[in-house]
Design a protein around this motif. Structure first.
Motif, PDB file in Angstrom:
ATOM      1  N   SER A  39      -3.500   5.569  -0.928  1.00  0.00           N
ATOM      2  CA  SER A  39      -4.207   6.566  -0.121  1.00  0.00           C
ATOM      3  C   SER A  39      -3.589   7.932  -0.387  1.00  0.00           C
ATOM      4  CB  SER A  39      -4.102   6.224   1.375  1.00  0.00           C
ATOM      5  OG  SER A  39      -4.725   4.995   1.658  1.00  0.00           O
TER       6      SER A  39
ATOM      7  N   TYR B 297      -4.285   1.890  -9.398  1.00  0.00           N
ATOM      8  CA  TYR B 297      -4.070   0.915  -8.334  1.00  0.00           C
ATOM      9  C   TYR B 297      -5.224   0.861  -7.329  1.00  0.00           C
ATOM     10  CZ  TYR B 297       0.777   0.677  -9.981  1.00  0.00           C
ATOM     11  OH  TYR B 297       1.903   0.492 -10.731  1.00  0.00           O
ATOM     12  N   GLY B 298      -6.232   1.684  -7.511  1.00  0.00           N
ATOM     13  CA  GLY B 298      -7.403   1.631  -6.650  1.00  0.00           C
ATOM     14  C   GLY B 298      -7.111   1.964  -5.205  1.00  0.00           C
ATOM     15  N   ASP B 299      -7.737   1.182  -4.289  1.00  0.00           N
ATOM     16  CA  ASP B 299      -7.648   1.535  -2.874  1.00  0.00           C
ATOM     17  C   ASP B 299      -6.329   1.134  -2.220  1.00  0.00           C
ATOM     18  OD1 ASP B 299      -7.948  -1.193  -2.732  1.00  0.00           O
ATOM     19  OD2 ASP B 299      -9.874  -1.160  -1.683  1.00  0.00           O
ATOM     20  N   ARG B 300      -5.385   0.601  -2.995  1.00  0.00           N
ATOM     21  CA  ARG B 300      -4.047   0.376  -2.443  1.00  0.00           C
ATOM     22  C   ARG B 300      -3.322   1.707  -2.212  1.00  0.00           C
ATOM     23  NH1 ARG B 300      -0.797  -4.766  -4.931  1.00  0.00           N
ATOM     24  NH2 ARG B 300      -2.228  -6.392  -4.212  1.00  0.00           N
TER      25      ARG B 300
ATOM     26  N   SER C 104      -4.129   6.277  -9.828  1.00  0.00           N
ATOM     27  CA  SER C 104      -5.526   5.889  -9.691  1.00  0.00           C
ATOM     28  C   SER C 104      -5.778   4.468 -10.199  1.00  0.00           C
ATOM     29  CB  SER C 104      -6.428   6.882 -10.423  1.00  0.00           C
ATOM     30  OG  SER C 104      -6.209   6.820 -11.834  1.00  0.00           O
TER      31      SER C 104
ATOM     32  N   LYS D 288       0.844  -1.188   0.000  1.00  0.00           N
ATOM     33  CA  LYS D 288       0.000   0.000   0.000  1.00  0.00           C
ATOM     34  C   LYS D 288       0.878   1.237   0.000  1.00  0.00           C
ATOM     35  CE  LYS D 288      -0.776  -0.416   5.012  1.00  0.00           C
ATOM     36  NZ  LYS D 288      -1.808  -0.506   6.072  1.00  0.00           N
TER      37      LYS D 288
END
Length: 323
Positions: A170, A165-168, A163, A145
């Motif tokens: 923050s 990589y999505g929710d990985r 973006s 992450k």
């Protein structure tokens, strides 16, 4: 990421052309570099940086942040430093596509070591060495992450790429999220996590403090600038013996080892002169170095097998170097 001082030309440098110049955020531009004849470039690994020599002769170090599997182009990103000494201003305001620049390296002082789990923390332009690390970790199927900190989204580069990589990932701009609480992001169990951090010194200090009780070797930092150092271990002269040259040089308290060697006609390749780029690394054969760089970890310092003569000195009366 960059550090920089003026540097003489290096015979190992190659000539590259700026093939593209694009804006990555309000104050960051990305440069794509390639050989004029289209030949392949030296291979590199995530965490590597290059020395960029501008037409004015000024040298700066920048992290490679493109696709390491693209053998024919490099990408770097440059933050416009309003309080800098002119290098970034030249790149932002004057450097154009088609300009030829010299480039040295690549070198890697911030390598990505194997792990099943990673935590990446980037502040501002510190995102640049992380981009190829994320690509590598993702390709290998690691659990990872990224925490990306910045002043605002407008100042944070490469958000579109991240973006994917999505929710990985923050993204925490200070103007939206306020100050970051590292303990909430990193979690309590760090025994199996390699942590890579690059950004402003205040952020690095906060991370080091937060991870102070973690096992040795898990935390890896890359510095924008030299860490503050205390007084040298000794304030008297010492001898540096050059094993291969059969020469001994006295280093007085007012000279760096590097300058003493240069005065004696021994030229060691250097760039930053502040212990951050790794260009001048030499092997120590005998004696105890006084490490004053911002690169070596605790284990390498204790081993004493190498040093950076631009800033480091000697604890012993004599050092023997493999020069």
């Amino acid at each position: 990421m960059f550090t920089g001082k003026n540097s003489a030309a290096d015979a190992s440098q190659i000539k590259l052309t700026v093939t593209a110049k694009t804006r990555a955020s309000n104050d960051v531009v990305a440069l794509t570099l390639a050989r004029p004849d289209g030949r392949r470039l030296p291979d590199w690994t995530p965490g590597s940086h290059v020395d960029v020599v501008l037409p004015s002769g000024i040298s700066r170090q920048y992290s490679l942040c493109g696709d390491r599997w693209d053998a024919h182009s490099y990408r770097i990103a440059v933050l416009h430093e309003t309080e800098g000494r002119g290098g970034s201003a030249y790149i932002h305001e004057q450097l154009t596509e088609g300009t030829m620049i010299a480039l040295g390296g690549p070198r890697n002082n911030f390598p990505l070591v194997p792990s099943e789990k990673y935590l990446f923390i980037a502040g501002g332009i510190g995102i640049t060495p992380m981009l190829p690390m994320l690509q590598q970790a993702d390709m290998l199927g690691a659990d990872w992450k990224l925490l990306y900190l910045g002043r605002s989204r407008a100042t944070m580069a490469f958000l579109d790429e991240l973006s994917a990589y999505g929710d990985r990932v923050s993204v925490m701009p200070k103007d939206e999220s306020g100050p970051c609480r590292l303990e909430e992001f990193s979690g309590g169990d760090a025994a199996d996590t390699k942590v890579y951090v690059c950004g402003p010194q205040r952020m690095l200090t906060a991370v080091e403090r937060h991870c102070a009780d973690w096992p040795v070797g898990l935390l890896r930092l890359e510095h924008f600038a030299a860490k503050a150092q205390g007084a040298p271990a000794r304030d008297t002269a010492f001898e540096v013996e050059l094993a291969r040259a059969g020469l001994s040089v006295t280093v007085s308290p007012d000279l760096s080892i590097l300058d003493a060697l240069h005065n004696a006609g021994v030229h060691v390749l250097t760039s930053c002169r502040e212990g951050t780029c790794g260009t001048c690394e030499v092997t120590v054969l005998a004696g105890e170095p006084d490490h004053r760089d911002s690169l070596l970890g605790d284990a390498d310092r204790a081993a004493g097998h190498c040093m950076f003569p631009c800033v480091s000195r000697s604890c012993s009366d004599r050092l023997v170097l493999d020069l």
